[in-house]
Design an enzyme around this catalytic site. Structure first.
Site, PDB file in Angstrom:
ATOM      1  CG  HIS A   1     -51.211   4.160  -4.521  1.00  0.00           C
ATOM      2  ND1 HIS A   1     -50.206   5.081  -4.362  1.00  0.00           N
ATOM      3  CD2 HIS A   1     -51.064   3.276  -3.499  1.00  0.00           C
ATOM      4  CE1 HIS A   1     -49.483   4.774  -3.298  1.00  0.00           C
ATOM      5  NE2 HIS A   1     -49.985   3.677  -2.749  1.00  0.00           N
TER       6      HIS A   1
ATOM      7  CG  ASP B   1     -46.327   3.190  -0.667  1.00  0.00           C
ATOM      8  OD1 ASP B   1     -47.339   2.841  -1.288  1.00  0.00           O
ATOM      9  OD2 ASP B   1     -46.380   3.728   0.460  1.00  0.00           O
TER      10      ASP B   1
ATOM     11  CD  GLU C   1     -52.694   4.557  -0.787  1.00  0.00           C
ATOM     12  OE1 GLU C   1     -52.878   3.677   0.067  1.00  0.00           O
ATOM     13  OE2 GLU C   1     -51.698   5.321  -0.792  1.00  0.00           O
ATOM     14  CD  GLU C   2     -48.850   7.205  -0.237  1.00  0.00           C
ATOM     15  OE1 GLU C   2     -49.228   7.312   0.942  1.00  0.00           O
ATOM     16  OE2 GLU C   2     -48.111   6.292  -0.639  1.00  0.00           O
TER      17      GLU C   2
ATOM     18  CG  ASP D   1     -50.450  -0.243  -1.293  1.00  0.00           C
ATOM     19  OD1 ASP D   1     -49.264   0.126  -1.117  1.00  0.00           O
ATOM     20  OD2 ASP D   1     -51.398   0.553  -1.358  1.00  0.00           O
TER      21      ASP D   1
ATOM     22  CG  HIS E   1     -44.510   6.762   3.348  1.00  0.00           C
ATOM     23  ND1 HIS E   1     -45.577   7.441   3.887  1.00  0.00           N
ATOM     24  CD2 HIS E   1     -45.030   5.981   2.369  1.00  0.00           C
ATOM     25  CE1 HIS E   1     -46.697   7.078   3.272  1.00  0.00           C
ATOM     26  NE2 HIS E   1     -46.379   6.186   2.349  1.00  0.00           N
TER      27      HIS E   1
END
Length: 355
Positions: free
Chosen positions: A71, A181, A213-214, A236, A320
């Site tokens: 993603h 990410d 995706e998030e 991922d 994150h």
């Protein structure tokens, strides 16, 4: 010394990382992917949801469709209110860790992109009981240095905000930055396609850069329904151990990609990936996932009538945050593993995919 493949992968990751593309606003990242992948593909196209499809045809006809995904969206912020004094209130898009936001530099994407900083009261002005507590997101504001009159001409409620961060090289091929990410997974797909250009592969390969995706793994849902592939592998990131994980995490940086197994993963794909790693002497780590993988693999597996799905994850520290940290060698090894896995697939996948 960094070899040419590593240097190319690092340069592409840097470009992707410093660019802005919050969930639902990935168009600039999609353009970078299309530009970079077109020299390695037979076709590159984008759908109405923003997913980018890169097709590399196999050598046999008829053949099967192998889908690989990563993603391209990142977590971010959105303006919720413009204070009469010229400060911006905001909330999160995706799983932003509010503990990391204070004092960050940001970019607000309004009528034009302008810089700002996230601020709060200095410790001198806090009551003693509050000085050791984390600041809540709703108590923070963004200062852009404009008067309220000028601010309202360039910013409005609903504008997207991204963290401003350059990538930062550490030692031993380790690099830190934002949005690794999962833009690191996009670089894995790049390495895979480069490797496949030197290998023989029977089946068509479609590398999909998925969106949103998030905020619910949405792009993987739409792209899998579009393609209905015969087999899929999602790429991922996964948590890499640090001193504060205290044994909760068993995956280490620099020891190769993590190959997942569990109910979200087709056992034959897991076996084939581990066998391929052994055959080509590529380091891997095993990651048992007892339930929801939290990745594109979760929805790919249950799309249409069910898609045999695998998952390769890049070890990543500080997920994150704006200083996500990984080892570039893990990215290169992930791409090589995926390419050799695809090249090893037989003409008839039915026998391979039997449980």
């Amino acid at each position: 010394m960094i070899n040419a493949q590593m240097r190319s992968a690092r340069e592409f990751l840097n470009r992707l990382s410093i660019s802005s593309g919050v969930s639902g606003h990935e168009v600039s990242i999609a353009s970078l992917v299309m530009e970079r992948f077109k020299s390695l593909a037979d076709e590159v196209q984008c759908d109405s949801f923003g997913n980018v499809y890169t097709l590399k045809r196999g050598e046999s006809k008829p053949n099967k469709k192998i889908m690989i995904t990563a993603h391209i969206d990142e977590i971010g912020l959105i303006v919720t209110k413009i204070d009469p004094r010229g400060f911006l209130r905001f909330t999160s898009i995706g799983g932003v860790d509010q503990r990391t936001l204070l004092s960050q530099e940001v970019l607000i994407h309004g009528h034009r992109t302008i810089p700002g900083i996230i601020g709060f009261l200095p410790p001198h002005l806090l009551e003693s009981l509050a000085s050791d507590q984390a600041v809540r997101m709703e108590d923070m504001t963004i200062d852009v240095g404009l008067s309220p009159t000028k601010l309202n001409k360039v910013i409005q409620v609903g504008d997207i905000i991204t963290l401003r961060r350059e990538t930062y090289p550490l030692l031993n091929n380790v690099i830190a930055g934002k949005a690794f990410d999962d833009r690191a997974g996009v670089v894995v797909m790049l390495v895979c396609l480069e490797e496949l250009s030197r290998l023989h592969h029977v089946h068509d390969v479609i590398a999909v850069a998925t969106t949103q995706e998030e905020v619910g793994i949405r792009g993987a849902i739409t792209s899998t329904y579009t393609l209905n592939p015969d087999l899929a592998v999602a790429i991922d990131v996964t948590h890499a151990s640090t001193p504060d994980t205290k044994g909760q995490v068993t995956i280490d940086l620099g020891k190769g990609p993590a190959v997942a197994l569990g109910p979200n993963i087709h056992p034959a794909i897991y076996r084939r990936l581990t066998e391929t790693a052994r055959e080509h002497r590529l380091p891997i780590q095993i990651e048992p996932i007892p339930g929801h993988s939290g990745t594109d693999a979760w929805v790919i597996q249950v799309s249409q009538a069910g898609i045999p799905t695998g998952l390769i994850s890049i070890p990543l520290r500080y997920m994150h945050t704006s200083v996500e940290t990984l080892d570039m060698q893990d990215i290169v090894n992930s791409g090589k593993l995926l390419a050799h896995f695809i090249a090893s697939l037989p003409d008839d996948l039915e026998g391979l995919l039997c449980y």
